[in-house]
Design a protein around this motif. Structure first.
Motif, mmCIF file in Angstrom:
data_model
loop_
_atom_site.group_PDB
_atom_site.id
_atom_site.type_symbol
_atom_site.label_atom_id
_atom_site.label_comp_id
_atom_site.label_asym_id
_atom_site.label_seq_id
_atom_site.Cartn_x
_atom_site.Cartn_y
_atom_site.Cartn_z
ATOM 1 N N ARG A 178 0.632 4.216 -2.730
ATOM 2 C CA ARG A 178 0.388 5.605 -2.319
ATOM 3 C C ARG A 178 1.476 6.531 -2.846
ATOM 4 O O ARG A 178 1.206 7.650 -3.281
ATOM 5 C CB ARG A 178 0.319 5.707 -0.784
ATOM 6 C CG ARG A 178 -1.052 5.398 -0.208
ATOM 7 C CD ARG A 178 -1.168 5.897 1.210
ATOM 8 N NE ARG A 178 -0.200 5.258 2.095
ATOM 9 C CZ ARG A 178 -0.456 4.154 2.793
ATOM 10 N NH1 ARG A 178 -1.638 3.584 2.711
ATOM 11 N NH2 ARG A 178 0.467 3.629 3.574
ATOM 12 N N CYS A 223 0.833 -1.208 0.000
ATOM 13 C CA CYS A 223 0.000 0.000 0.000
ATOM 14 C C CYS A 223 0.868 1.258 0.000
ATOM 15 O O CYS A 223 0.528 2.252 -0.659
ATOM 16 C CB CYS A 223 -0.926 -0.002 1.216
ATOM 17 S SG CYS A 223 -2.244 -1.246 1.133
ATOM 18 N N VAL A 245 -9.049 3.230 -1.818
ATOM 19 C CA VAL A 245 -8.581 3.929 -0.624
ATOM 20 C C VAL A 245 -9.638 4.930 -0.173
ATOM 21 O O VAL A 245 -10.123 5.730 -0.970
ATOM 22 C CB VAL A 245 -7.252 4.659 -0.898
ATOM 23 C CG1 VAL A 245 -6.856 5.525 0.289
ATOM 24 C CG2 VAL A 245 -6.154 3.661 -1.208
ATOM 25 N N LYS A 252 -5.805 0.048 -2.371
ATOM 26 C CA LYS A 252 -4.993 -0.587 -1.338
ATOM 27 C C LYS A 252 -5.038 -2.099 -1.514
ATOM 28 O O LYS A 252 -6.027 -2.656 -1.992
ATOM 29 C CB LYS A 252 -5.483 -0.197 0.061
ATOM 30 C CG LYS A 252 -6.938 -0.557 0.351
ATOM 31 C CD LYS A 252 -7.352 -0.045 1.725
ATOM 32 C CE LYS A 252 -8.818 -0.367 2.015
ATOM 33 N NZ LYS A 252 -9.242 0.150 3.330
ATOM 34 N N LEU A 293 -7.007 7.364 6.152
ATOM 35 C CA LEU A 293 -5.591 7.693 6.181
ATOM 36 C C LEU A 293 -5.264 8.485 7.445
ATOM 37 O O LEU A 293 -5.958 9.430 7.805
ATOM 38 C CB LEU A 293 -5.199 8.511 4.945
ATOM 39 C CG LEU A 293 -5.312 7.799 3.595
ATOM 40 C CD1 LEU A 293 -4.956 8.757 2.473
ATOM 41 C CD2 LEU A 293 -4.414 6.573 3.541
#
Length: 214
Positions: free
Chosen positions: A57, A53, A101, A64, A106
């Protein structure tokens, strides 16, 4: 040969342990690197979702990894022709599960890490451009770097991947006015190899073939 096998095993394990979940279940090891006769094999490889992941990112890909499992991976090394031989890589039965995501999931540290990675990447590109535009003569690479460059230029892989199951799951929260869904993609087999031509100075040409079904 046992000493060489152990040395290769140790080097590969140290390189991969950051990205693989290693351990044992019911007396059987998983993600265990096995080196026999100088060739490498890994049975029941499990990737660490958090590391995968992070890689996604960093590249700005809004999905993800939930699970990555490879039943078997083999690498046949042409020890008698390392700078010209074909490295035969076979990967069998890959299961990859992805989800989108959710920005709300986050953490502050993850958002900061993504932004800092983008800034560092831009700075590295700026420095590299400045070095290329500089009028100074380029530095002569060291012996180790020249050997590494020769090995990379001569590397000729043949990759065969069989039975890849890619699953995408779009989940929703209870308060959201949407419907969850999922879909999968099955790739029965594909292969990709580089071929060198003695009649041209162009880089090796990749050749790919395979099939897939929905």
């Amino acid at each position: 040969m046992i000493v060489i096998n152990n040395l290769i095993d140790s080097i590969i394990t140290n390189q991969l342990k950051e990205y693989l979940s290693m351990g044992s279940l019911a007396g059987k090891k998983y993600s265990d690197v096995i080196v026999k006769d100088g060739n490498v094999e890994i049975d029941h490889l499990y990737g660490k979702p958090e590391k995968l992941c992070d890689m996604l990112r960093e590249r700005g890909i809004p999905v993800k990894v939930i699970m990555l499992h490879v039943r078997n991976a083999k690498v046949r090394i042409p020890w008698f022709n390392l700078l010209g031989g074909l490295y035969d890589i076979t990967v069998e039965e890959v299961v990859l599960v992805l989800q989108p995501v959710d920005p709300d999931d986050l953490s502050v540290e993850q958002v900061r890490w993504v932004k800092e990675s983008a800034i560092l990447k831009a700075m590295d590109e700026l420095v590299a451009n400045q070095k290329r535009s500089s009028s100074r003569a380029p530095e002569k690479p060291s012996l180790f770097k020249r050997i590494k460059m020769m090995a990379i230029e001569a590397f000729r892989p043949k990759v065969t991947v069989k039975n890849v199951h890619l699953r995408y799951e779009h989940l929703v929260r209870s308060h959201e006015d949407q419907h969850p869904f999922a879909f999968g993609l099955l790739i029965e087999e594909f292969s990709c190899a580089s071929r060198n031509s003695n009649q041209t100075k162009l880089p090796p040409t990749p050749v790919c073939n395979g099939g897939l079904s929905l």
